[in-house]
Design a protein around this motif. Structure first.
Motif, PDB file in Angstrom:
ATOM      1  N   GLU A  96      53.007  59.745  43.814  1.00  0.00           N
ATOM      2  CA  GLU A  96      53.258  58.349  43.453  1.00  0.00           C
ATOM      3  C   GLU A  96      52.281  57.410  44.117  1.00  0.00           C
ATOM      4  OE1 GLU A  96      57.361  57.217  43.643  1.00  0.00           O
ATOM      5  OE2 GLU A  96      57.905  58.903  42.358  1.00  0.00           O
ATOM      6  N   ASP A 100      49.430  55.118  42.134  1.00  0.00           N
ATOM      7  CA  ASP A 100      49.302  53.660  42.280  1.00  0.00           C
ATOM      8  C   ASP A 100      47.899  53.294  42.760  1.00  0.00           C
ATOM      9  OD1 ASP A 100      51.887  53.492  41.537  1.00  0.00           O
ATOM     10  OD2 ASP A 100      52.699  52.990  43.516  1.00  0.00           O
ATOM     11  N   MET A 104      45.222  50.892  40.877  1.00  0.00           N
ATOM     12  CA  MET A 104      44.665  49.711  41.541  1.00  0.00           C
ATOM     13  C   MET A 104      43.142  49.823  41.643  1.00  0.00           C
ATOM     14  SD  MET A 104      45.170  46.812  42.810  1.00  0.00           S
ATOM     15  CE  MET A 104      46.860  46.500  43.310  1.00  0.00           C
TER      16      MET A 104
END
Ligand code: ADP
Length: 163
Positions: A96, A100, A104
């Motif tokens: 996870e 992310d 980003m």
């Protein structure tokens, strides 16, 4: 020439990190281990110490170098001319966060490609924080880090106990 950065805290560099470095070094022409100077973590080693330990651990891999960096990882990648950012993925702990991070990174720098290496089975459970915990409690860490790193961790633990 494809240049990859492998950014992280490396507090300290473990054999799990080294496994990723070695595998990346077989694919990319140059791999730069980027030691992030001020992660939001409780650290055992100073930025300079983390760099020196990483340098000693990768010294035999010719196309790998170690650099300290601060600020955004995408800016570091741009500065050194890297097209790829390497990360390691342990089975349950990392997905996870790394997902992310990839999203980003893509927003900040669409041209920087993130490549994740699956952690090798023998290093799935290995993290710098668990290693430090084991060392603090007097456990054996020699199988999980380079000899120079094991020595440095033991010295730190010894010094901590003096207070
Ligand atoms: P961070 O502070 O960014 O989590 P770390 O120094 O702990 O940085 O790790 C850097 C990278 O190496 C991360 O992508 C992390 O998932 C990966 N990594 C850490 N331990 C291992 C391991 N045992 N096997 C494979 N990859 C690992």
């Amino acid at each position: 020439m494809t240049i990859a950065i492998y950014p992280g805290s490396f507090d300290p560099i473990t054999n799990g990190h080294l496994d990723v470095v070695l595998r990346a070094s077989r694919i990319f022409e140059k791999v730069i281990v980027g030691v992030y100077d001020t992660p939001e973590k409780k650290l055992m080693f100073s930025p300079q110490e983390r760099v020196e330990l990483a340098k000693a651990a990768v010294k035999d891999i010719v196309n790998v170098e170690v650099q300290l960096y601060c600020g955004l990882t995408v800016d570091f990648a741009q500065k050194v001319g890297a097209q790829v950012m390497v990360r390691g993925l342990r089975a349950s702990a990392d997905f996870e966060f790394e997902f992310d991070m990839a999203m980003m990174t893509n927003k900040l720098s669409p041209e920087l490609e993130m490549v994740c290496f699956m952690a090798s089975p023998q290093y799935q459970f290995l993290s710098s924080s668990l290693l430090k915990e084991v060392a603090r409690l007097g456990g054996k860490i020699d199988d999980w880090v380079a000899a120079s790193v094991a020595f440095a961790v033991k010295e730190k633990v010894k010094n901590l106990k003096q207070y």
